[in-house]
Motif scaffolding. Structure first.
Motif: not given
Length: 654
Positions: A87-108
């Motif tokens: 569960v702890a590892s899942w929380l960290e990973w699923i948080n990343n999948t959300l954050y990737f979108t933010m980083i990519l949007s900033l790159m755009i």
């Protein structure tokens, strides 16, 4: 000595620190806080003191004492079992999948500004989508190759793409400030006012400081991790704090608060450099920094998820490494999931509101994960396997340790609550505060549930975690007590346990701590039926009390208590009946003999339980059987207790 480089030990303190900085430092979070002006110093200082330092110290202790690949997953699994670890590892990973979108949007956004400067045109929606997917899949494929290349890119990219732009931004802000052109409000108030929308920014400051645990995934590749890792944590903390404070104030100096965009405020600040060539150069460096940030987060959390998958949470074919040791198949699955999220984000009507909500939900997931990490640190702090006992520990002793960890947990809980407050500066969130809070909670719960519901193919490590046991042992250790049980387990199905010396009501408290520290031992104690009234009866039964009706007749021996208790023991499959042989808390020259006669009647052994207040030790000692010589046997038992001090020693065995 073996060549550490040949064994994959390629990372030193500076490299590990750079991995941590590349995982934490980015300009993306700062516009959300920069409009607070000098109050941002307060937000970051408090977040640093109450969250970043505790989590850095906790990760340093866990990482150095348990230098195994897997980081958060390994730590939480060691403490609470593999399900909670997953569960702890899942929380960290699923948080990343959300954050990737933010980083990519900033790159755009950065690419869009570069195109405006060079080509005098904006990027279309379709090209934005293609660029975002291109950036992400390029970094994904790059991580198919050996770690040393990924580590080198993270280090160089952080310096070139994050630290240098930050230094440029800070330098220009200082120049602007000294020339009297600053948009930073005067320092009339460093402490935030009572506006809850402003106070909620504490949660964002904490979110900006998350990610220190990411370097722990590289512990197998660190030279002498027990010494190197804590040094790297300290270096990371010093650099991150300095960069964040100065960069946030720089944005506030360069960009007026009324036009500051939370999704691209850092780019607005870079635009203030004036010269188009310089602006383009800095923005290109920022792109490299964003790419290095993606590179760090794309691979690291998957290493913990990979180990969880190998223990049965994913199909076997999904959790195989390629020849370079990279979880290639999981990287591809992650890439597909992120691609769908990117497509949805590009065509959304309100990117600013989406950006904010992703930020908040991500911080919620991370705070819950950090609470699990802090809890694991408490649990594992007192576990001292020989091979791990020389690891780094939070300095200052037991009380400092608990103070640090509890402050960290408190800050996470406060952040969870503050994040539910609707921001006032995001006008595109056009629903009520209540609906906003419910939405954040609902989305967070939906993202957590798969971690609990995902089926597992193996039972390895899926033990039921006994919270009562661990809490009892934790309380005892916090109070400085040691718990011992030297009685053979085979003798613990049925027995008479005497507890001496009994000199205080505190004996009951410590007796219950022992009972719940060993839940497999069915420790019970007799109590007269008259005190078992509602609601006390439910509490006493839960504590192990057995009501005795002393007026009951018809049993063998009539009112004989020994006969009543003997029949009760014979009717039980497993019971350790605890008796205080003195029969009183005061000094008793002669012990009651009921326990001895009960042992003779039932043919059960007598186990010598004790609570030694002088040495702060309690437990079950040796056992014995009646020989028929009652005076001699009781005298021998009392000899065992002569070196044991009760709460009030003068009332014990003399």
């Amino acid at each position: 000595m073996p060549d550490e480089n040949k064994n994959g030990k390629v990372l030193g303190a500076v490299s590990v620190a750079m991995i941590g900085i590349s995982a934490i430092f980015t300009l993306r979070n700062l516009p959300c806080i920069a409009d607070s002006g000098y109050q941002s110093i307060f937000f970051f200082s408090v977040a640093m003191l109450l969250f970043f330092l505790p989590i850095s110290m906790a990760c340093a202790e866990l990482g150095s004492r348990f230098p195994k690949q897997g980081g958060v997953y390994i730590w939480v699994s060691e403490a609470f079992g593999v399900r909670i670890g997953f569960v702890a590892s899942w929380l960290e990973w699923i948080n990343n999948t959300l954050y990737f979108t933010m980083i990519l949007s900033l790159m755009i956004f950065i690419c869009d500004h570069i195109c405006v400067h060079i080509l005098q045109t904006k990027i279309s929606k379709l090209n934005q989508l293609l660029l975002m997917l291109g950036f992400f899949w390029s970094m994904t494929i790059f991580n198919f190759f050996p770690l040393k290349y990924s580590s080198l890119f993270s280090s160089m990219g952080t310096i070139l793409g994050a630290m240098i732009p930050a230094v440029v931004l800070i330098s220009v802000a200082i120049y602007t400030f000294l020339n009297g052109k600053s948009h930073l409000p005067p320092p009339t108030m460093v402490m935030p006012d009572s506006n809850l929308g402003n106070v909620a920014k504490f949660s964002l400051a904490m979110a900006a400081l998350t990610g220190i645990e990411i370097s722990s995934y590289h512990i197998p590749n660190i030279k002498n991790p027990r010494k190197t890792y804590p040094k790297a944590m300290l270096l990371t903390a010093l650099i991150i704090f300095s960069l964040y404070i100065l960069s946030t104030l720089s944005i506030a100096v360069l960009v007026p608060a009324d036009i500051l965009d939370v999704s691209q405020g850092s780019i607005q600040a870079i635009e203030c450099l004036g010269n188009k060539s310089v602006v383009c150069a800095v923005e290109i460096m920022m792109l490299i920094g964003m790419a290095s940030y993606l590179n760090t987060w794309i691979i690291s959390p998957l290493k913990g998820l990979m180990i969880a998958g190998q223990r049965g949470f994913f199909p076997k074919n999904l959790v195989k490494n390629n020849k370079h040791g990279s979880p290639q198949r999981l990287l591809i699955v992650q890439g597909v999931l992120v691609s769908f999220m990117v497509i949805a984000f590009v065509f959304i009507n309100s990117p600013e509101a989406a950006f904010w909500c992703i930020e908040i939900v991500s911080s919620q997931l991370l705070m819950i994960m950090y609470i699990l990490v802090f809890a694991a640190c408490i649990q594992l702090h007192f576990m001292k396997p020989k091979e791990e006992s020389d690891g780094y520990k939070i300095p200052g002793g037991r009380y400092v340790f608990f103070t640090v960890i509890l402050i960290g947990i408190f800050s996470c809980v406060v952040s969870l609550l503050l994040a539910l407050i609707k921001p006032e500066n995001i006008t595109t969130i056009n629903f009520s505060s209540k609906k906003y809070a419910i939405t954040i909670i609902g989305v967070t719960i939906c993202l957590i549930l798969p971690g609990f519901l995902l089926p597992v193919r193996t039972k390895i490590g899926l033990h039921k975690y006994n919270w009562t046991k661990q809490c009892s042992m934790g309380i005892a250790k916090l109070l400085g007590w040691e718990i011992h049980n030297i009685t053979p387990p085979t003798a613990c199905q049925k027995a008479i346990v005497i507890l001496a010396p009994h000199t205080s009501n505190w004996d009951f408290f410590y007796g219950m701590l022992f009972k719940f520290s060993y839940p497999d031992l069915k420790i019970r104690f007799a109590i007269k039926k008259e005190v078992m009234f509602f609601p006390l009866s439910y509490i006493m039964k839960a504590l192990g009390a057995i009501p005795i009706d002393r007026n009951k007749t018809g049993l063998k021996g009539g009112n004989n208590m020994v006969s009543i208790m003997a029949d009760m023991i014979n009717d039980s499959d497993s019971i350790l009946l605890m008796i205080a042989p003195e029969g009183t808390r005061g000094y008793a020259k002669r012990w009651k003999t009921g326990f001895y006669r009960l042992s003779e009647t039932t043919k059960l052994p007598i186990i010598l339980g004790y609570i030694n207040y002088a040495k702060k030790q309690m437990g079950l000692g040796p056992m014995c059987y009646p020989t028929g010589s009652i005076e001699k046997d009781i005298a021998d038992i009392q000899d065992f207790y002569r070196g044991i001090s009760g709460k009030y020693p003068e009332q014990g065995v003399i």
